[in-house]
Every structure is written in structure tokens, then in C-alpha cells.
Design a protein around this motif. Structure first.
Motif, PDB file in Angstrom:
ATOM      1  N   LEU A  71       0.835  -1.203   0.000  1.00 60.95           N
ATOM      2  CA  LEU A  71       0.000   0.000   0.000  1.00 60.95           C
ATOM      3  C   LEU A  71       0.872   1.256   0.000  1.00 60.95           C
ATOM      4  N   VAL A  72       1.866   1.303   0.874  1.00 60.78           N
ATOM      5  CA  VAL A  72       2.793   2.444   0.904  1.00 60.78           C
ATOM      6  C   VAL A  72       3.538   2.545  -0.415  1.00 60.78           C
ATOM      7  N   ALA A  73       3.981   1.405  -0.938  1.00 57.88           N
ATOM      8  CA  ALA A  73       4.728   1.380  -2.207  1.00 57.88           C
ATOM      9  C   ALA A  73       3.891   1.953  -3.351  1.00 57.88           C
ATOM     10  N   LYS A  74       2.634   1.517  -3.459  1.00 57.03           N
ATOM     11  CA  LYS A  74       1.765   2.012  -4.537  1.00 57.03           C
ATOM     12  C   LYS A  74       1.474   3.492  -4.382  1.00 57.03           C
ATOM     13  N   ASP A  75       1.235   3.951  -3.160  1.00 58.22           N
ATOM     14  CA  ASP A  75       0.979   5.380  -2.931  1.00 58.22           C
ATOM     15  C   ASP A  75       2.189   6.220  -3.335  1.00 58.22           C
ATOM     16  N   GLY A  79       2.388   8.898  -6.589  1.00 53.53           N
ATOM     17  CA  GLY A  79       2.783  10.290  -6.358  1.00 53.53           C
ATOM     18  C   GLY A  79       4.030  10.670  -7.150  1.00 53.53           C
ATOM     19  N   ILE A  80       4.993   9.769  -7.211  1.00 54.42           N
ATOM     20  CA  ILE A  80       6.230  10.012  -7.962  1.00 54.42           C
ATOM     21  C   ILE A  80       5.924  10.222  -9.441  1.00 54.42           C
ATOM     22  N   ILE A  81       5.068   9.384  -9.986  1.00 55.32           N
ATOM     23  CA  ILE A  81       4.709   9.500 -11.413  1.00 55.32           C
ATOM     24  C   ILE A  81       3.867  10.756 -11.653  1.00 55.32           C
ATOM     25  N   GLU A  82       2.879  11.020 -10.788  1.00 54.16           N
ATOM     26  CA  GLU A  82       2.029  12.208 -10.954  1.00 54.16           C
ATOM     27  C   GLU A  82       2.840  13.491 -10.928  1.00 54.16           C
ATOM     28  N   LYS A  83       3.861  13.552 -10.088  1.00 59.32           N
ATOM     29  CA  LYS A  83       4.696  14.752  -9.984  1.00 59.32           C
ATOM     30  C   LYS A  83       5.810  14.787 -11.035  1.00 59.32           C
ATOM     31  N   LYS A  84       5.796  13.799 -11.928  1.00 61.70           N
ATOM     32  CA  LYS A  84       6.788  13.704 -13.022  1.00 61.70           C
ATOM     33  C   LYS A  84       8.213  13.661 -12.496  1.00 61.70           C
ATOM     34  N   CYS A  88       8.950   5.730 -14.673  1.00 60.54           N
ATOM     35  CA  CYS A  88       8.423   4.405 -14.351  1.00 60.54           C
ATOM     36  C   CYS A  88       8.868   4.005 -12.961  1.00 60.54           C
ATOM     37  N   VAL A  89       7.971   3.355 -12.240  1.00 66.49           N
ATOM     38  CA  VAL A  89       8.303   2.782 -10.935  1.00 66.49           C
ATOM     39  C   VAL A  89       7.844   1.325 -10.955  1.00 66.49           C
ATOM     40  N   ASN A  90       8.792   0.420 -10.778  1.00 68.59           N
ATOM     41  CA  ASN A  90       8.458  -0.997 -10.643  1.00 68.59           C
ATOM     42  C   ASN A  90       8.334  -1.305  -9.159  1.00 68.59           C
ATOM     43  N   ILE A  91       7.323  -2.091  -8.813  1.00 66.67           N
ATOM     44  CA  ILE A  91       7.118  -2.502  -7.429  1.00 66.67           C
ATOM     45  C   ILE A  91       7.456  -3.986  -7.341  1.00 66.67           C
ATOM     46  N   VAL A  92       8.490  -4.287  -6.575  1.00 66.21           N
ATOM     47  CA  VAL A  92       8.942  -5.669  -6.413  1.00 66.21           C
ATOM     48  C   VAL A  92       8.483  -6.142  -5.035  1.00 66.21           C
ATOM     49  N   GLN A 106      18.072  -6.431  12.504  1.00 64.42           N
ATOM     50  CA  GLN A 106      16.649  -6.496  12.167  1.00 64.42           C
ATOM     51  C   GLN A 106      16.456  -7.344  10.904  1.00 64.42           C
ATOM     52  N   GLU A 107      15.322  -7.957  10.803  1.00 67.45           N
ATOM     53  CA  GLU A 107      14.940  -8.682   9.583  1.00 67.45           C
ATOM     54  C   GLU A 107      13.474  -8.378   9.317  1.00 67.45           C
ATOM     55  N   ASP A 108      13.210  -7.755   8.160  1.00 66.33           N
ATOM     56  CA  ASP A 108      11.841  -7.356   7.835  1.00 66.33           C
ATOM     57  C   ASP A 108      11.474  -7.758   6.416  1.00 66.33           C
ATOM     58  N   SER A 109      10.200  -8.005   6.234  1.00 64.05           N
ATOM     59  CA  SER A 109       9.650  -8.194   4.893  1.00 64.05           C
ATOM     60  C   SER A 109       9.313  -6.805   4.367  1.00 64.05           C
ATOM     61  N   GLU A 110       9.787  -6.492   3.157  1.00 62.40           N
ATOM     62  CA  GLU A 110       9.553  -5.172   2.586  1.00 62.40           C
ATOM     63  C   GLU A 110       9.172  -5.304   1.112  1.00 62.40           C
ATOM     64  N   VAL A 111       8.890  -4.166   0.527  1.00 60.69           N
ATOM     65  CA  VAL A 111       8.585  -4.043  -0.900  1.00 60.69           C
ATOM     66  C   VAL A 111       9.610  -3.072  -1.468  1.00 60.69           C
ATOM     67  N   LEU A 112      10.143  -3.374  -2.652  1.00 58.44           N
ATOM     68  CA  LEU A 112      11.172  -2.533  -3.259  1.00 58.44           C
ATOM     69  C   LEU A 112      10.607  -1.756  -4.437  1.00 58.44           C
ATOM     70  N   LEU A 113      10.888  -0.463  -4.465  1.00 53.54           N
ATOM     71  CA  LEU A 113      10.561   0.362  -5.627  1.00 53.54           C
ATOM     72  C   LEU A 113      11.825   0.517  -6.463  1.00 53.54           C
ATOM     73  N   MET A 114      11.735   0.224  -7.758  1.00 54.67           N
ATOM     74  CA  MET A 114      12.808   0.493  -8.717  1.00 54.67           C
ATOM     75  C   MET A 114      12.307   1.639  -9.577  1.00 54.67           C
ATOM     76  N   ILE A 115      12.961   2.776  -9.470  1.00 51.33           N
ATOM     77  CA  ILE A 115      12.477   4.021 -10.055  1.00 51.33           C
ATOM     78  C   ILE A 115      13.434   4.478 -11.149  1.00 51.33           C
ATOM     79  N   LYS A 116      12.908   4.725 -12.348  1.00 48.98           N
ATOM     80  CA  LYS A 116      13.728   5.230 -13.457  1.00 48.98           C
ATOM     81  C   LYS A 116      13.427   6.693 -13.674  1.00 48.98           C
ATOM     82  N   THR A 117      14.472   7.519 -13.595  1.00 45.00           N
ATOM     83  CA  THR A 117      14.297   8.961 -13.659  1.00 45.00           C
ATOM     84  C   THR A 117      15.511   9.634 -14.283  1.00 45.00           C
ATOM     85  N   ARG A 118      15.437  10.929 -14.412  1.00 41.61           N
ATOM     86  CA  ARG A 118      16.613  11.716 -14.805  1.00 41.61           C
ATOM     87  C   ARG A 118      17.507  11.863 -13.580  1.00 41.61           C
ATOM     88  N   SER A 119      18.798  11.857 -13.790  1.00 44.37           N
ATOM     89  CA  SER A 119      19.730  12.051 -12.676  1.00 44.37           C
ATOM     90  C   SER A 119      19.499  13.403 -12.010  1.00 44.37           C
TER      91      SER A 119
END
Length: 162
Positions: A71-75, A79-84, A88-92, A106-119
């Protein structure tokens, strides 16, 4: 007539003219053989060179952000895409992160965002993530994109304005 050649002086087996002709034939055959091997390589390198001339290494970046859940990952991704801030954002889903935090492993289950953007957008992207992420210290790291599919990199640049 020997070897199918007319009986001309110097062309008989072992004659000097025959030796010169054989060397010339071998040289021509070797040249043809070598050029058939190097031509595709040369054309391939030229095509790669032409493709890379349209992209300056490091113009774009791949950024990575971990999130506590989908849920946090999708939100964040929306927002990242809407604000240009990215093209692209891949959710792994379902990665496991092992890290030290406040002196404990610590050991946690997480979700990874792979974000392609301009430097040039990484700082703004990091600020957006810090402002909208539930973690006290959100991971935002980026790596420059050295090479890639030229049409994809063009699309990325078109999707994220300077």
C-alpha cells in the motif's frame, strides 16, 4: 596441361609464376575470409556507437526505495509518477531486508521500488520520498544508467521533463 592449366612456361608445378599466382590467390582468399569476419563486427560496433551517441552516460538514474508494504509502495509510486519525478516505478514484492538499526540486527519483509528517472531529478525524488514515507530514515539510493535501449532511454527523457 597439368592441374587444368595450359602448359605455359613458369606455370608448371614448382614454376615461379605459379608460385606467385598461388600466393596472390591465397592473399585474396584470406582477405575475403577476414573481411567477412570483421565486417559484421565493424558494422555492429558502428551501430552501437551511433546508438550511444544519442545518449550521454549518466543522464538517467535508477533509484531504489524500500517500503514496509505494498500500500505504501503504490501510494509513493503514484505520487512520484504524478509529480513527473520519474518515468516508471516498478514494485517488487516480498523482499527480505536484513540490517542493523539502533544497535540491533533487524529482519523485515519489505517491498522494493525500482524508479527510473533523470539524474537531475534524484534530489527532488529523495525529498518527495522523505516527506511521504513512514520510515524515520527512508532508503533512497540511486545509480547512474550507463547504457540501455536507446528508444527506452528517449522515452524516459521525454516522460520526465528537465
Amino acid at each position: 596441361m597439368r592441374f587444368g592449366l595450359p602448359a605455359i612456361e613458369g606455370l608448371q608445378a614448382g614454376g615461379p609464376l605459379r608460385a606467385i599466382l598461388c600466393e596472390c590467390c591465397l592473399s585474396v582468399l584470406l582477405l575475403i575470409f577476414v573481411s567477412t569476419l570483421t565486417l559484421p563486427r565493424t558494422v555492429g560496433l558502428r551501430a552501437f556507437s551511433m546508438a550511444s551517441e544519442t545518449y550521454m552516460s549518466g543522464t538517467h538514474s535508477a533509484a531504489f526505495v524500500t517500503c514496509p508494504n505494498e500500500l505504501v509502495a503504490k501510494d509513493l509510486a503514484r505520487g512520484i509518477i504524478e509529480k513527473k519525478l520519474a518515468a516508471c516505478v516498478n514494485i517488487v514484492p516480498k523482499i527480505t531486508s536484513v540490517y542493523e538499526w539502533q544497535g540491533k540486527i533487524q529482519e523485515d519483509s519489505e517491498v522494493l521500488l525500482m524508479i527510473k528517472t533523470r539524474s537531475s531529478k534524484v534530489a527532488s525524488l529523495a525529498e518527495y520520498v522523505r516527506s511521504n514515507h513512514p520510515y524515520e530514515v527512508a532508503e533512497v539510493i540511486s545509480l547512474p544508467i550507463e547504457q540501455g535501449n536507446p528508444p527506452y532511454l528517449k522515452w524516459l527523457g521525454d516522460a520526465v521533463p528537465e
